[in-house]
Design a protein around this motif. Structure first.
Motif, PDB file in Angstrom:
ATOM      1  N   ALA A 117     -13.340 -79.063  93.924  1.00 29.13           N
ATOM      2  CA  ALA A 117     -14.190 -79.777  92.961  1.00 29.13           C
ATOM      3  C   ALA A 117     -14.455 -81.199  93.447  1.00 29.13           C
ATOM      4  O   ALA A 117     -15.571 -81.724  93.301  1.00 29.13           O
ATOM      5  CB  ALA A 117     -13.527 -79.792  91.583  1.00 29.13           C
ATOM      6  N   LEU A 118     -13.446 -81.824  94.048  1.00 25.51           N
ATOM      7  CA  LEU A 118     -13.617 -83.176  94.606  1.00 25.51           C
ATOM      8  C   LEU A 118     -14.647 -83.155  95.725  1.00 25.51           C
ATOM      9  O   LEU A 118     -15.545 -84.011  95.773  1.00 25.51           O
ATOM     10  CB  LEU A 118     -12.277 -83.718  95.110  1.00 25.51           C
ATOM     11  N   LEU A 119     -14.538 -82.197  96.615  1.00 24.86           N
ATOM     12  CA  LEU A 119     -15.477 -82.107  97.738  1.00 24.86           C
ATOM     13  C   LEU A 119     -16.909 -81.944  97.212  1.00 24.86           C
ATOM     14  O   LEU A 119     -17.831 -82.608  97.700  1.00 24.86           O
ATOM     15  CB  LEU A 119     -15.117 -80.939  98.656  1.00 24.86           C
ATOM     16  N   ALA A 120     -17.079 -81.098  96.204  1.00 30.36           N
ATOM     17  CA  ALA A 120     -18.420 -80.886  95.642  1.00 30.36           C
ATOM     18  C   ALA A 120     -19.000 -82.200  95.115  1.00 30.36           C
ATOM     19  O   ALA A 120     -20.187 -82.484  95.304  1.00 30.36           O
ATOM     20  CB  ALA A 120     -18.360 -79.840  94.531  1.00 30.36           C
ATOM     21  N   GLU A 147     -26.773 -83.772  88.776  1.00 34.53           N
ATOM     22  CA  GLU A 147     -25.828 -83.013  89.596  1.00 34.53           C
ATOM     23  C   GLU A 147     -24.488 -83.746  89.684  1.00 34.53           C
ATOM     24  O   GLU A 147     -23.426 -83.143  89.598  1.00 34.53           O
ATOM     25  CB  GLU A 147     -26.410 -82.786  91.003  1.00 34.53           C
ATOM     26  N   TRP A 148     -24.542 -85.074  89.841  1.00 34.54           N
ATOM     27  CA  TRP A 148     -23.314 -85.869  89.932  1.00 34.54           C
ATOM     28  C   TRP A 148     -22.504 -85.722  88.647  1.00 34.54           C
ATOM     29  O   TRP A 148     -21.299 -85.488  88.681  1.00 34.54           O
ATOM     30  CB  TRP A 148     -23.647 -87.346  90.204  1.00 34.54           C
ATOM     31  N   ASP A 149     -23.202 -85.834  87.510  1.00 34.57           N
ATOM     32  CA  ASP A 149     -22.506 -85.690  86.222  1.00 34.57           C
ATOM     33  C   ASP A 149     -21.863 -84.310  86.087  1.00 34.57           C
ATOM     34  O   ASP A 149     -20.732 -84.196  85.619  1.00 34.57           O
ATOM     35  CB  ASP A 149     -23.480 -85.918  85.058  1.00 34.57           C
ATOM     36  N   LEU A 188     -18.881 -84.034  88.423  1.00 32.31           N
ATOM     37  CA  LEU A 188     -17.803 -84.873  87.895  1.00 32.31           C
ATOM     38  C   LEU A 188     -17.062 -84.134  86.790  1.00 32.31           C
ATOM     39  O   LEU A 188     -15.828 -84.111  86.770  1.00 32.31           O
ATOM     40  CB  LEU A 188     -18.347 -86.211  87.372  1.00 32.31           C
ATOM     41  N   GLU A 189     -17.798 -83.508  85.884  1.00 30.13           N
ATOM     42  CA  GLU A 189     -17.138 -82.801  84.777  1.00 30.13           C
ATOM     43  C   GLU A 189     -16.318 -81.614  85.284  1.00 30.13           C
ATOM     44  O   GLU A 189     -15.246 -81.326  84.742  1.00 30.13           O
ATOM     45  CB  GLU A 189     -18.147 -82.374  83.705  1.00 30.13           C
ATOM     46  N   GLU A 190     -16.782 -80.946  86.330  1.00 27.13           N
ATOM     47  CA  GLU A 190     -15.988 -79.861  86.922  1.00 27.13           C
ATOM     48  C   GLU A 190     -14.684 -80.406  87.497  1.00 27.13           C
ATOM     49  O   GLU A 190     -13.616 -79.794  87.349  1.00 27.13           O
ATOM     50  CB  GLU A 190     -16.793 -79.140  88.001  1.00 27.13           C
ATOM     51  N   LEU A 191     -14.759 -81.568  88.129  1.00 23.74           N
ATOM     52  CA  LEU A 191     -13.564 -82.204  88.692  1.00 23.74           C
ATOM     53  C   LEU A 191     -12.618 -82.639  87.576  1.00 23.74           C
ATOM     54  O   LEU A 191     -11.408 -82.404  87.648  1.00 23.74           O
ATOM     55  CB  LEU A 191     -13.974 -83.407  89.556  1.00 23.74           C
TER      56      LEU A 191
END
Length: 165
Positions: free
Chosen positions: A81-84, A95-97, A100-103
């Motif tokens: 998730a961090l890599l993404a 996409e960033w948001d 971020l929520e997945e991370l």
């Protein structure tokens, strides 16, 4: 005087990660700088746990070895998730948001579980003296990883790919 108790050190890192998540969610903040600090902290923290803390906890009969294995698995999920998120160029994008929520979901789930299982087991079954020794080892390993730039996108990519092989 800051604590050397490994449980307290791990909890401090978890709280710092939560602070960084709040910063990364703030559109007016320097999201890229917060992500850079977060990436280093997450990788250094997880690596130090896997190298110094988890192997020691596995030796205690009242610490569940499956909880240790599960935590390692969750570290890999958090790394993915961090890599993404690291691979998203525009910190102001939808996409960033989303990444971020997945991370946030992956890391908060892991931290919550680790605090309820492994860390409570460590408090109950590992002596204060041993927790302090583990804390010193954890802190030293964590610092080494941070100095080596462990949160770089290249390093995170290597870590993610090493698990897939």
């Amino acid at each position: 005087m800051s604590s050397t108790d490994v449980v307290e050190l791990i909890l401090q890192d978890h709280r710092r990660m939560e602070d960084l998540f709040r910063t990364m969610r703030n559109v007016e903040a320097d999201r890229a700088a917060a992500l850079e600090e977060f990436a280093g902290l997450l990788i250094a923290h997880a690596s130090a746990e896997e190298e110094k803390v988890y192997p020691a906890l596995r030796r205690y009969k009242n610490v569940d070895g499956e909880d240790v294995e599960h935590s390692v698995h969750e570290h890999h999920e958090a790394n993915e998730a961090l890599l993404a998120l690291l691979e998203v160029d525009d910190t102001g994008s939808q996409e960033w948001d989303e990444k971020l929520e997945e991370l946030v979901t992956a890391v908060n789930h892991h931290a919550d579980e680790e605090e309820r299982t492994l860390l409570n087991d460590a408090r109950e079954n590992v002596s204060d003296e041993r927790r302090a020794e583990l804390g010193e080892a954890f802190r030293a390993a964590r610092a080494q990883h941070l100095e080596a730039g462990c949160g770089s996108v290249e390093n995170v990519r290597k870590l993610v790919e090493s698990v897939k092989d």
